[in-house]
Scaffold this active site. Sequence first.
Site, PDB file in Angstrom:
ATOM      1  N   LEU A  47       0.815  -1.214   0.000  1.00  0.00           N
ATOM      2  CA  LEU A  47       0.000   0.000   0.000  1.00  0.00           C
ATOM      3  C   LEU A  47       0.855   1.275   0.000  1.00  0.00           C
ATOM      4  O   LEU A  47       0.548   2.219  -0.734  1.00  0.00           O
ATOM      5  CB  LEU A  47      -0.963  -0.004   1.182  1.00  0.00           C
ATOM      6  CG  LEU A  47      -2.277  -0.771   1.016  1.00  0.00           C
ATOM      7  CD1 LEU A  47      -3.140  -0.607   2.271  1.00  0.00           C
ATOM      8  CD2 LEU A  47      -3.045  -0.286  -0.200  1.00  0.00           C
ATOM      9  N   ILE A  49       1.956   2.719  -3.434  1.00  0.00           N
ATOM     10  CA  ILE A  49       1.065   3.573  -4.219  1.00  0.00           C
ATOM     11  C   ILE A  49       0.593   4.791  -3.428  1.00  0.00           C
ATOM     12  O   ILE A  49       0.148   5.773  -4.023  1.00  0.00           O
ATOM     13  CB  ILE A  49      -0.150   2.776  -4.754  1.00  0.00           C
ATOM     14  CG1 ILE A  49      -0.824   1.969  -3.644  1.00  0.00           C
ATOM     15  CG2 ILE A  49       0.283   1.848  -5.852  1.00  0.00           C
ATOM     16  CD1 ILE A  49      -2.023   1.170  -4.103  1.00  0.00           C
ATOM     17  N   GLU A  50       0.701   4.745  -2.105  1.00  0.00           N
ATOM     18  CA  GLU A  50       0.316   5.894  -1.294  1.00  0.00           C
ATOM     19  C   GLU A  50       1.396   6.974  -1.314  1.00  0.00           C
ATOM     20  O   GLU A  50       1.113   8.146  -1.521  1.00  0.00           O
ATOM     21  CB  GLU A  50       0.054   5.465   0.159  1.00  0.00           C
ATOM     22  CG  GLU A  50      -1.274   4.773   0.372  1.00  0.00           C
ATOM     23  CD  GLU A  50      -2.452   5.738   0.296  1.00  0.00           C
ATOM     24  OE1 GLU A  50      -2.225   6.963   0.265  1.00  0.00           O
ATOM     25  OE2 GLU A  50      -3.598   5.257   0.270  1.00  0.00           O
ATOM     26  N   SER A  51       2.646   6.579  -1.072  1.00  0.00           N
ATOM     27  CA  SER A  51       3.707   7.568  -0.846  1.00  0.00           C
ATOM     28  C   SER A  51       4.992   7.288  -1.597  1.00  0.00           C
ATOM     29  O   SER A  51       5.946   8.065  -1.476  1.00  0.00           O
ATOM     30  CB  SER A  51       4.027   7.614   0.653  1.00  0.00           C
ATOM     31  OG  SER A  51       4.565   6.354   1.069  1.00  0.00           O
ATOM     32  N   TYR A  68      -6.811   2.778  -7.937  1.00  0.00           N
ATOM     33  CA  TYR A  68      -6.067   2.407  -6.735  1.00  0.00           C
ATOM     34  C   TYR A  68      -5.889   0.900  -6.614  1.00  0.00           C
ATOM     35  O   TYR A  68      -4.781   0.410  -6.379  1.00  0.00           O
ATOM     36  CB  TYR A  68      -6.800   2.960  -5.509  1.00  0.00           C
ATOM     37  CG  TYR A  68      -5.988   2.958  -4.236  1.00  0.00           C
ATOM     38  CD1 TYR A  68      -4.975   3.870  -4.033  1.00  0.00           C
ATOM     39  CD2 TYR A  68      -6.258   2.046  -3.225  1.00  0.00           C
ATOM     40  CE1 TYR A  68      -4.235   3.879  -2.862  1.00  0.00           C
ATOM     41  CE2 TYR A  68      -5.541   2.042  -2.054  1.00  0.00           C
ATOM     42  CZ  TYR A  68      -4.523   2.972  -1.880  1.00  0.00           C
ATOM     43  OH  TYR A  68      -3.801   2.970  -0.724  1.00  0.00           O
TER      44      TYR A  68
END
Length: 520
Positions: free
Chosen positions: A153, A156-158, A260
């Site tokens: 995760l 793709i988040e940070s 996402y």
Amino acid sequence: MIKKLFHSFKLISATVGILISATAESSTPQTIDSDTTLTVTTEATIEQFAESLDSLVGIWYMNSNPGLVMDTIYNSDLVEQADLSDSVYIKRLENIISPFKLNYNSHVKAYINLYTNKRREQVETMLGLSDYYFPIFEAALDAKGLPLELKYLPIIESALNPRAFSRAGASGLWQFMYYTGKQYGLEVNSYVDERRDPHKSTQAAVEFLDDLYNIYGDWQLVIAAYNCGPGNVNRAIRRSGGKRNFWEIFYLLPRETRGYVPAFIAATYVFTYHREHNLRPVAANLPVASDTVMISKPLHFSQVSDILQVPIDVIRHLNPQYRKDIIPAQKDSYPLRLAFNLSTQFASLEDSVLSYNREKYFPENQLVIKPGNTSTSSFSPPPGKEKIYYTVKSGDVVGLIADWFDVYSSSLRYWNNIRRNVIRVGQKLVIYVDKDKVDHYQRIAQQKSGYTASASTANQLADTGNDGDYIYHTVGRGDSVWSIAREYPGVTDSDILRLNNITNAQKIKPGQRLKIKPKS
């Protein structure tokens, strides 16, 4: 606090359950191939995601700091396979043992192509960073009994950047919004932002993901809700007539969330099969073994840097939760994370570290810098160092002077209260050098006293015709694009890279002159 929030989640869950029970449609997992009636993910969504990767990856890791990023010898005879058939991707995804439904379709394919072809350099950087961050994620997920694949995760988040900050105000590796972070026990104030703490934010994220799974019981919906919030997912379920399959509510979700889940599946694929695509991890030289020491008095990173002789950027990288290079330990104790060998060294030198230049940073032990106390005479020599002087001559720049004396430009600026690399002819600079090399560096100071910039250096520094249009910064030893950007309010590292047509932040060198921003 978490229990209170979870109670509200239960209310949402009950609502979802009522909606779901109202429909007899099956939620059997689907495998949608490339011929599905779903249209190809919009180019705008992919491009937006690609731009996000560009701005997040390599901001403060991909720099020229000596020893922070190192090359990796990658033994592989494999060649990039750009045009694989869909059947290869489908087979590989099927071979990944996971509780997630790793569907393959045009959306997933678009993100796999983005990772393996268009953004290879960023992916290779993240592969290297994963050696440091994934063990943190895996330990917390395993302790809670959650799937280890959730470690993807933050990709793709940070893009594995703990200092990432979104336009919406989300911060850290797991991109917590302010109120969500506070609800899950993360401290956020003027000095500390625990959303950027890799360990504490991971614990909070694990709790949040566990609560979401108790609502939906489906991991694709969980990660969709993690991105856009339970409210948006519940609204999509309601509008669909109670369907709870991600692909069935796909077009009822916000556009960003539609990409996402495909991006998550693609990240899982790429990190599993990166060798097959000849993606080579760029190893970040962050310590495999680190430890924390508890600090009970206010402490500035420069105190630690000077006494332990460790670059201040390394301390920042290991402690990204501190916003101002200050550990605000007045009423409560706070952790300082260091490489394991340095943590033991700190323990033996703690009194020296805390007392070093204390009046400069914390007069009367307060979290303020004493006004006017900026004289170079206030500095005490770091252990094993001795003070020498160098008089600035015409043509000198901070980066070159630092290079001559084998010190970091950040240290040279700190010792002499230099702002924005502005020095003047005749200015006497204090430089701390190794005691056993004082004579050597004094000879250098004498030799350089007659230094005149060579034609090539003069050309590099002149940038004819633009001096009146831009503010410039001369790169010094130890400078990174990220550290330079911090010196100029309103300027980001991405601005500097774009303005100077730099595609690889590692390529900046001491003495190089960078455009920072147009003069107003």
